[in-house]
Design an enzyme around this catalytic site. Structure first.
Site, PDB file in Angstrom:
ATOM      1  N   HIS A 381       0.830  -1.208   0.000  1.00  0.00           N
ATOM      2  CA  HIS A 381       0.000   0.000   0.000  1.00  0.00           C
ATOM      3  C   HIS A 381       0.864   1.258   0.000  1.00  0.00           C
ATOM      4  O   HIS A 381       0.601   2.205  -0.747  1.00  0.00           O
ATOM      5  CB  HIS A 381      -0.921  -0.003   1.223  1.00  0.00           C
ATOM      6  N   GLU A 385       0.983   3.873  -3.363  1.00  0.00           N
ATOM      7  CA  GLU A 385       0.533   5.261  -3.295  1.00  0.00           C
ATOM      8  C   GLU A 385       1.656   6.242  -3.633  1.00  0.00           C
ATOM      9  O   GLU A 385       1.445   7.239  -4.315  1.00  0.00           O
ATOM     10  CB  GLU A 385      -0.037   5.567  -1.906  1.00  0.00           C
ATOM     11  N   LYS A 388       2.277   6.044  -7.435  1.00  0.00           N
ATOM     12  CA  LYS A 388       1.228   6.737  -8.186  1.00  0.00           C
ATOM     13  C   LYS A 388       1.470   8.244  -8.214  1.00  0.00           C
ATOM     14  O   LYS A 388       1.368   8.885  -9.268  1.00  0.00           O
ATOM     15  CB  LYS A 388      -0.150   6.458  -7.564  1.00  0.00           C
ATOM     16  N   ASN A 389       1.805   8.797  -7.047  1.00  0.00           N
ATOM     17  CA  ASN A 389       2.063  10.234  -6.980  1.00  0.00           C
ATOM     18  C   ASN A 389       3.282  10.626  -7.810  1.00  0.00           C
ATOM     19  O   ASN A 389       3.270  11.633  -8.528  1.00  0.00           O
ATOM     20  CB  ASN A 389       2.260  10.668  -5.528  1.00  0.00           C
TER      21      ASN A 389
END
Length: 538
Positions: A381, A385, A388-389
């Site tokens: 996780h 994240e 992705k950023n």
């Protein structure tokens, strides 16, 4: 985790756990002896002459040596409490127990106090029901009393080492059941007490009311097991309940996000690090989601160990101990997360940055990977994240460039820490923006509209986590859950470095849990109050 029923003092069980294991770089070869008292989770009682010095609690020792850990108390729990005849059968802490005293709080007088009820009779009951008006319509009178009772206990902070030892030694389901039926109500009660302190504008949002209703229902459901005699039928029913509870709360995060978005759209919330109301709500959300993560961890670990059908589904290769991987490969998890993030990036931008990953294990120079005891889904996780950023920033900043810079990842394992550095060249962020990046709801992406139907949780493909402003704040919570952290350093106009710090030793990786008390109550209403109210290293 469960409540006190007739509040009869349960029989104390002392269950030896003998473990002998060897893990490279992250565990000791020493044989560790522990015993578990099943009396109750929560705040440990003071040591007395009759207390076993090797009883099992979850209070961390100051010493870093395994020898001192072995001789220190690793966990005695007070009996939950016996029913007091002198108090008319109402809840009242037994003298000598270390239950948090919340009495010096005139403006936050605790509802359903036994003495207040007896002194003021029915008129006092009406007044106190009004103070608990949110749960008064959701729980019975007895259940609200029990919620008050359980909220006075500190949640038991469990380490990864204890989780792993429990799974490795093949202990019976009885020990896990007896612990969960006491511990889950403690964590739920702490959560419910804080939910009631939220601003009226937020509590009246349908999504927020639904969350309160769901957690009240779960608290009520688990209470049904507080005094049930352990048996195969009881275990089967309890496992079914845990499945219901897990499914019931899978969409808590997106639904609370929707409630807060509605509050902001109505002009009642300003998502800014300097806004006092926003500070209080951000403070509450950290605690709500950390409690949710912790309960999910307890449920998933129990289900993975003691539900055969789930064990086969979640652990086909037999490598995991419940949900924990004794040799979690950080490099492999990073590559998997990057691959999935690339798939999303290519759908939007038709291209994606490449990955350059380097790693070193300073505890063993001969290893070709970095492994440690951890929960792979939590690590995934965090990586997902952050990637992705970084991908989105890189693609948009280099929109007109012929080449797309790579994203560099470096993973280093030392004797104490796992340090992960993710570097991108996505243009960076200014300091004025950087102070907001860990705020819930803060996002530079277009807001998305959530479905009213089940979305399958935050990891489901039907849950649009972009546009909610929840990616980094939740990732930091996952890092902090077992004593780690996440930090961001940026060079505006160039790129951003994200650092993830985790514990290398499973004995040091202990749950960080919120505690409901006068301090937390005041902070939700007044953010100037900065008294400590999280479990922490002793």
């Amino acid at each position: 985790m469960a409540s006190p029923g007739l509040f009869l003092r349960p029989t104390s069980l002392s269950i030896p756990i003998n473990t002998m294991r060897s893990r490279s770089g992250s565990s000791s070869d020493l044989k560790i002896f522990r015993s578990i008292s099943q009396d109750r989770p929560g705040t440990p009682r003071p040591q007395t002459g009759s207390v076993n010095t090797e009883s099992f609690d979850f209070v961390r020792s100051n010493s870093g040596t395994h020898a001192s850990r072995r001789s220190s108390t690793l966990g005695s729990w007070d009996p939950i409490m016996s029913r007091s005849c002198s108090s008319g059968g109402l809840l009242s802490p037994r003298p000598g127990t270390m239950i948090r005293d919340l009495s010096p709080r005139p403006s936050l007088s605790r509802a359903f106090s036994g003495s207040a009820l007896l002194a003021n009779s029915s008129s006092a009951i009406v007044l106190e029901v009004e103070e608990r008006k949110q749960v008064a319509n959701l729980l019975s009178f007895d259940q609200i009393q029990k919620m008050e009772f359980y909220s006075k206990f500190t949640p038991t902070s469990v380490s990864l080492s204890h989780f792993l030892d429990h799974g490795a030694t093949g202990l019976r389901v009885e020990e896990s059941y007896l612990f969960l039926r006491r511990e889950i109500p403690v964590r739920l009660a702490n959560m419910l007490m804080e939910l009631e302190l939220l601003p009226t504008e937020l509590l009246t949002e349908p999504a927020c009311k639904s969350i309160l209703t769901q957690y009240s229902q779960s608290f009520s459901d688990v209470l049904a097991f507080e005094n049930l005699t352990p048996s195969e039928k009881t275990y089967e029913d309890f496992n079914k309940l845990l499945s219901v509870v897990r499914h019931r709360h899978q969409d808590t995060v997106p639904h609370m996000a929707e409630a807060l978005h509605n509050l902001r759209d109505a002009g009642n919330l300003n998502v800014n690090s300097k806004d006092r109301l926003n500070q209080a709500i951000q403070y509450f959300l950290d605690r709500l989601y950390m409690s949710r993560i912790s309960i999910s961890m307890l449920v998933s670990q129990h289900k993975a160990l003691y539900c055969p059908e789930e064990s086969i589904k979640s652990n086909p290769g037999g490598r995991l101990k419940g949900t924990i991987d004794p040799k979690c490969d950080a490099v492999d998890v990073a590559r998997n997360a990057f691959e999935n993030a690339t798939f999303l990036c290519e759908q939007i931008y038709m291209d994606a940055p490449k990955l350059n990953i380097e790693w070193v294990d300073l505890t063993d120079g001969n290893k070709d990977s970095v492994d440690f005891v951890y929960i792979p889904s939590h690590l995934y996780h965090m990586f997902f994240e952050v990637f992705k950023n970084s991908m989105r920033a890189t693609m948009e900043f280099h929109e007109n460039s012929d080449t797309i810079p790579v994203i560099n990842v470096r993973i280093v394992k030392s004797s104490q820490d796992i340090s992960i550095k993710v570097c991108d060249q996505g243009g960076g962020i200014s300091r004025s923006v950087a102070e907001n990046i860990f705020l819930y709801l803060y996002t530079s992406a277009t807001r998305v509209k959530l479905s009213d139907a089940d979305m399958g949780g935050t990891t489901s493909t039907s849950t649009p986590m972009h546009g909610l402003g929840y990616g980094l704040p939740l990732s930091r919570l996952y890092a902090r859950y077992f004593g780690g952290d996440m930090k961001v350093a940026s060079v505006d106009g160039y790129g951003t470095d994200t650092y993830i710090y985790l514990r290398a030793l499973e004995s040091d990786a202990r749950e960080t849990l919120p505690i409901f008390n006068a301090s937390s109550s005041n902070k939700i209403r007044d953010t100037a109050n900065q008294v400590e109210d999280w479990t922490k290293d002793e």
